[in-house]
Design an enzyme around this catalytic site. Structure first.
Site, PDB file in Angstrom:
ATOM      1  CD  GLU A   1      -4.542   4.220  -1.465  1.00 52.86           C
ATOM      2  OE1 GLU A   1      -4.730   4.612  -0.308  1.00 52.86           O
ATOM      3  OE2 GLU A   1      -5.397   4.321  -2.372  1.00 52.86           O
TER       4      GLU A   1
ATOM      5  CG  ASP B   1      -1.861   1.180   1.247  1.00 54.03           C
ATOM      6  OD1 ASP B   1      -2.893   1.059   0.570  1.00 54.03           O
ATOM      7  OD2 ASP B   1      -1.537   2.194   1.903  1.00 54.03           O
TER       8      ASP B   1
END
Length: 484
Positions: free
Chosen positions: A410, A368
């Site tokens: 993301e 992430d």
């Protein structure tokens, strides 16, 4: 030479032609064969009638057999033209109007022969001449006789011209076949000219005797070269009306026919002729058109081939379709269905499907980007998209032999198949080093969580949950960290 011998010769010739007619009728779907059989039948009437005419000794008996002869002879112009028209697929000159006109002339000829005693338009006079050593009909030609001969000459010249044109565009054994056809057609023409010019025996018509020569010529062609399958596909009527390439070859791998679309698909065909080897098609020489996979990549285009085998096993037909556009569209749809359009990585759904086929053991990595929201808030979404693209490219470069995806937002995921936890950690650490060394303004660090997976000891979903938990553990440790 007497009349009995000549009559026997004509009967033998008729028997040979009769056998040829029977053979041909079994293949009447071949272009031209139906009318050729009718032409042969007409010649049988002519030959048999003339055989009995030669055995007759009175004008009335001879005139009776003349009427039998003209059941066939009257229709020579029409049948010759129709045979050539169908055989050579030539219908621009021999159109419906022309052949109808010729047929009407032939019908009138038959009527005038049967009613000659009332008007003498076909024969102006008839008598008996004994100069050959036996009685023969001594006739003088009437007005309509000249007209009929003119129409017959027109049909013969048309036939010879078309066959010669076809001969020039053929080669190999197919050229030999056409030569035999030309010999068969030329023999009656030569004898007819001898008769009409008065160069032969007086009042003796040599034309029926030439049918014997013609039957021998065609019989040789039939059994040696198989004339009746010279051109078994009507490519003028069918080939040229479709948008697919059609290639036809015989059992000896020789080209029988191809349409104009074929020349557009495979340009080397422009320089080839009927009867040349199929292997001379440059674009196809390295392709097995009979393989199970019908799609072939040829000169930057994709073609789908359908192979058709005729029941007789004499002819192979290949139909080729240009599927380049549809294959590209299909490929694009597959990319859209499996790939994340922004990063070029697989999407989450396809990633989950592929993991199941990648191996029984490995490590899941979930990453992430740290503080990614700040990128969007500070620099805008265009810059955020650039960061995602760059990171996706970096993942592809670092794990080229493993499956990876954009897991969502993301977040990114990688499955390192047949890899231990320690090795996986080193690979992810190398990714972190590359990301840090290439740091640009606006570029972010990432946190990662790793979890082992082994088939039989848990599900894929359970392994991903563990990797996700390790990811949150890395976040809690201050980000830019790898936990396992």
């Amino acid at each position: 030479m007497n009349n009995v011998f000549l009559s026997v010769l004509l009967i033998i010739s008729s028997a040979l032609i009769g056998n040829f007619v029977i053979y041909g009728l079994a293949r009447k779907k071949t272009p031209g064969v139906y009318y050729f059989c009718l032409l042969m039948t007409a010649m049988i009437f002519h030959s048999v009638g003339y055989a009995f005419e030669l055995l007759s000794d009175t004008v009335n008996t001879m005139y009776f057999w003349i009427r039998v002869e003209y059941i066939g002879a009257s229709f020579y112009p029409f049948l010759i033209m129709m045979f050539t028209r169908e055989y050579a697929e030539e219908k621009s000159f021999a159109n419906r109007f022309v052949v109808t006109l010729v047929f009407l002339v032939d019908v009138i000829t038959l009527v005038l022969v049967y009613t000659n005693n009332y008007h003498f338009l076909y024969y102006s006079s008839m008598g008996v001449d004994y100069s050959p050593g036996f009685p023969v009909l001594a006739s003088h030609r009437g007005v309509w006789y000249q007209i009929h001969m003119l129409v017959l000459s027109f049909s013969i010249l048309y036939s010879l011209a078309i066959l010669i044109i076809k001969l020039k565009s053929s080669s190999g054994s197919y050229r030999h076949k056409l030569v035999l056809v030309l010999i068969g057609v030329t023999a009656p023409v030569a004898t007819m000219l001898i008769y009409l010019l008065g160069l032969g025996p007086v009042y003796l018509d040599l034309t029926p005797f030439s049918y014997f020569i013609m039957s021998i010529s065609i019989t040789i062609g039939l059994f040696r070269y198989d004339i009746l399958v010279l051109n078994p596909i009507t490519y003028e009527m069918i080939f040229q009306s479709i948008n697919e390439a059609v290639l036809v070859i015989d059992s000896n791998e020789l080209l029988i026919g191809f349409n104009n679309v074929s020349k557009d698909f495979f340009p080397s065909l422009v320089n080839l002729k009927i009867g040349q080897p199929f292997s001379l098609i440059e674009e196809l020489k390295d392709h097995n058109l009979d393989r199970p996979d019908p799609v072939h990549d040829i000169c930057g285009r994709k073609y789908s081939f359908k192979a058709i085998r005729m029941k007789s096993h004499r002819v192979h037909i290949y139909v080729a379709s240009d599927i380049t556009e549809s294959e590209n569209a299909k490929q694009q749809l597959e990319i859209l269905a499996t790939t994340d359009s922004l990063t070029g990585l697989y999407n989450r759904r396809f990633f989950m499907e592929q993991v199941k086929s990648f191996g029984l053991y490995g490590v899941f990595v979930i990453m992430d980007l740290d503080h990614f929201k700040r990128i969007n808030d500070t620099f805008g979404h265009f810059e955020g998209d650039r960061v995602l693209r760059d990171f996706g490219k970096l993942i592809q470069e670092t794990f080229p032999d493993h499956i990876s995806c954009r897991y969502g937002g993301e977040e990114f995921a990688v499955f390192l198949s047949e890899t231990g936890l320690g090795e996986a950690y080193k690979r992810v650490e190398s990714l972190r080093d590359k990301n840090s060394n290439g740091m640009k303004p606006g570029r972010v660090t990432f946190s990662a969580g790793l979890a082992e997976f082994e088939d039989g000891s848990g599900t894929v979903s359970e392994a991903l949950i563990r990797a996700d938990q390790k990811l949150y553990e890395a976040k809690e440790k201050g980000r830019d960290t790898i936990c396992f």
